[in-house]
Design a protein around this motif. Sequence first.
Motif, short mmCIF file in Angstrom:
data_model
loop_
_atom_site.label_atom_id
_atom_site.label_comp_id
_atom_site.label_asym_id
_atom_site.label_seq_id
_atom_site.Cartn_x
_atom_site.Cartn_y
_atom_site.Cartn_z
N HIS A 101 6.37 5.93 -7.96
CA HIS A 101 4.97 5.94 -7.79
C HIS A 101 3.70 6.26 -6.72
CE1 HIS A 101 5.76 7.12 -12.31
NE2 HIS A 101 6.39 5.88 -12.01
N ASP A 102 2.63 6.63 -6.63
CA ASP A 102 1.71 6.78 -5.62
C ASP A 102 0.90 4.85 -6.26
OD1 ASP A 102 -1.41 6.70 -7.06
OD2 ASP A 102 -0.08 8.14 -8.39
N TYR A 103 0.39 4.76 -5.11
CA TYR A 103 0.37 3.06 -5.44
C TYR A 103 -1.21 3.01 -6.37
CZ TYR A 103 -4.52 4.04 -2.71
OH TYR A 103 -5.26 4.82 -2.66
N LEU A 104 -1.87 4.11 -6.72
CA LEU A 104 -2.73 3.24 -8.24
C LEU A 104 -1.91 4.02 -9.15
CD1 LEU A 104 -6.10 5.88 -6.44
CD2 LEU A 104 -5.16 3.08 -6.39
N TRP A 105 -1.04 3.80 -9.61
CA TRP A 105 -0.19 4.32 -11.18
C TRP A 105 -0.24 3.33 -11.75
CZ3 TRP A 105 4.24 2.45 -13.35
CH2 TRP A 105 4.77 3.43 -13.72
N ARG A 106 0.27 2.25 -11.26
CA ARG A 106 0.40 0.96 -11.63
C ARG A 106 -0.93 0.63 -12.53
NH1 ARG A 106 2.57 -4.39 -8.74
NH2 ARG A 106 1.05 -4.11 -6.75
N ARG A 122 -5.47 -10.54 -8.78
CA ARG A 122 -5.57 -9.30 -7.51
C ARG A 122 -5.07 -7.51 -8.67
NH1 ARG A 122 -3.46 -12.22 -3.96
NH2 ARG A 122 -2.65 -13.82 -3.97
N THR A 123 -5.79 -6.71 -7.15
CA THR A 123 -5.76 -4.98 -7.90
C THR A 123 -5.04 -3.98 -6.78
OG1 THR A 123 -7.92 -5.36 -6.64
CG2 THR A 123 -8.23 -6.19 -8.32
N HIS A 124 -6.40 -3.24 -7.21
CA HIS A 124 -5.71 -1.59 -6.04
C HIS A 124 -6.50 -1.79 -4.96
CE1 HIS A 124 -9.09 -1.03 -8.67
NE2 HIS A 124 -9.38 -0.56 -7.71
N TYR A 125 -6.96 -3.04 -4.82
CA TYR A 125 -7.30 -3.41 -2.91
C TYR A 125 -6.48 -4.40 -2.75
CZ TYR A 125 -12.04 -1.76 -4.30
OH TYR A 125 -13.07 -0.74 -4.25
N GLU A 126 -5.25 -4.62 -3.09
CA GLU A 126 -4.30 -5.25 -2.55
C GLU A 126 -3.65 -4.23 -1.15
OE1 GLU A 126 -2.36 -8.82 -2.85
OE2 GLU A 126 -4.60 -8.88 -2.91
N ASN A 127 -3.54 -2.98 -1.65
CA ASN A 127 -3.11 -1.71 -0.59
C ASN A 127 -4.35 -1.50 0.40
OD1 ASN A 127 -1.10 -0.66 -2.35
ND2 ASN A 127 -2.90 -0.97 -4.25
N VAL A 128 -5.41 -1.82 0.52
CA VAL A 128 -6.01 -2.03 1.90
C VAL A 128 -6.15 -3.31 2.35
CG1 VAL A 128 -6.51 0.41 1.20
CG2 VAL A 128 -8.61 -1.84 0.36
N LEU A 129 -5.94 -4.82 2.01
CA LEU A 129 -5.83 -5.74 2.73
C LEU A 129 -4.44 -6.39 3.19
CD1 LEU A 129 -8.36 -7.20 -0.73
CD2 LEU A 129 -8.85 -6.83 2.17
N PHE A 156 -5.94 7.40 8.23
CA PHE A 156 -5.12 7.24 7.15
C PHE A 156 -6.24 5.38 6.05
CE2 PHE A 156 -2.34 3.89 4.83
CZ PHE A 156 -1.80 4.96 4.33
N TRP A 157 -6.79 4.64 6.64
CA TRP A 157 -7.21 3.66 5.42
C TRP A 157 -8.75 4.34 5.28
CZ3 TRP A 157 -4.15 0.75 4.04
CH2 TRP A 157 -3.19 0.17 5.16
N GLU A 158 -9.39 5.13 6.14
CA GLU A 158 -10.40 5.67 5.49
C GLU A 158 -10.16 6.57 4.09
OE1 GLU A 158 -9.91 5.23 8.95
OE2 GLU A 158 -11.30 4.27 9.74
N GLU A 227 -13.98 -4.95 5.64
CA GLU A 227 -13.83 -3.53 6.10
C GLU A 227 -13.74 -2.54 4.56
OE1 GLU A 227 -11.32 -1.66 8.25
OE2 GLU A 227 -12.60 -2.28 10.27
N ALA A 228 -13.25 -2.82 3.92
CA ALA A 228 -12.58 -2.54 2.22
C ALA A 228 -13.93 -3.14 1.39
CB ALA A 228 -11.53 -3.33 1.82
N ILE A 229 -14.25 -3.98 2.06
CA ILE A 229 -15.58 -4.45 0.52
C ILE A 229 -17.16 -3.61 1.20
CG2 ILE A 229 -17.24 -5.94 -0.04
CD1 ILE A 229 -15.06 -7.89 -0.68
N ARG A 230 -17.38 -3.26 2.51
CA ARG A 230 -17.93 -1.95 3.07
C ARG A 230 -17.96 -0.17 2.66
NH1 ARG A 230 -17.93 -3.55 9.58
NH2 ARG A 230 -19.36 -6.03 9.53
N ASN A 231 -16.92 -0.69 2.69
CA ASN A 231 -16.18 0.80 2.35
C ASN A 231 -16.24 1.43 0.81
OD1 ASN A 231 -15.98 2.15 4.91
ND2 ASN A 231 -15.35 0.48 5.44
#
Length: 291
Positions: A101-106, A122-129, A156-158, A227-231
């Motif tokens: 599934h897509d990375y947010l599904w779980r 740990r959260t969906h932010y693992e996918n941008v960390l 991609f990351w944006e 970067e993740a927190i700023r955005n």
Amino acid sequence: MSLYYNKFQAGSDFLVSEFPTKIEPKIKKKEAKSRLKKIRKELAHLQDVMYAHDKYSVLICIQGMDTSGKDSLIRRVFEKFNARGVVVHSFKVPTSKEYQHDYLWRHYIALPARGKFSVFNRTHYENVLVSRVHPHNLEEEHLPDIADTDNLPNDFWEKRFEQINNFEQHLVQNGTIILKYFLHISKDEQKSRILRRLNNEDKNWKFSPSDLSERKKWDEYMHYYEEAIRNTSKTSAPWYIVPADSKWVARYVVAKILLEVLAKRKDIKYPELPEKIADNIKSYKKELENE
């Protein structure tokens, strides 16, 4: 009264170096424990009210480097909650089913129902960390048009930040209160905690050699956290940077911010009885007493 949710909230100009890992003025461990004890009772009462109110849910996201104290913080902060009203989800490496599934599904399927709390350890932010430090993880996602994870599209990351913001905004607009905490420890404090794991036989099981290899990437992680927190620190779903070199102080700060944020919602209260029932309370009591 000092409003912690303002003091520790991150903005679009967030810099890790500008937020302390120790709180000033200093709070002693005994005082932090005492304050937390009082707040836990207030939170437990609020949980009961929110369950009866049945219009909001609460999503609490907790991120931090290894040894930052996520597990013990969750145990202590939610100690007095009704266990039926709070669920903790610890997100590890995705399973093969989750990768289908897509990375947010779980994360979608773990969201709290109305009147309830979900805590993401740990959260969906693992996918941008983690996935930025280890981009080859993306190979498991089988993304279309991504042939080489070493050469991702420039945006991609944006796009992932945008997707996460949209995900959270959708939740907020439908009644979910979101709080995101970054447990901010110093590199020296992490070193001390890893050494305690190695020196204490009862704690050895917590150690993994990967703790040391990941530690070597500290600066990379700090850059990507920035970067993740700023955005993604938005008014509707803010990030809070919690000084976490003292575990008891971190627990107190997390609980105090949660209490302050929930207390702002003046509409959260016990529902009123329908007029027909309220008008007949005395007769219902009399009926029971006369049995």
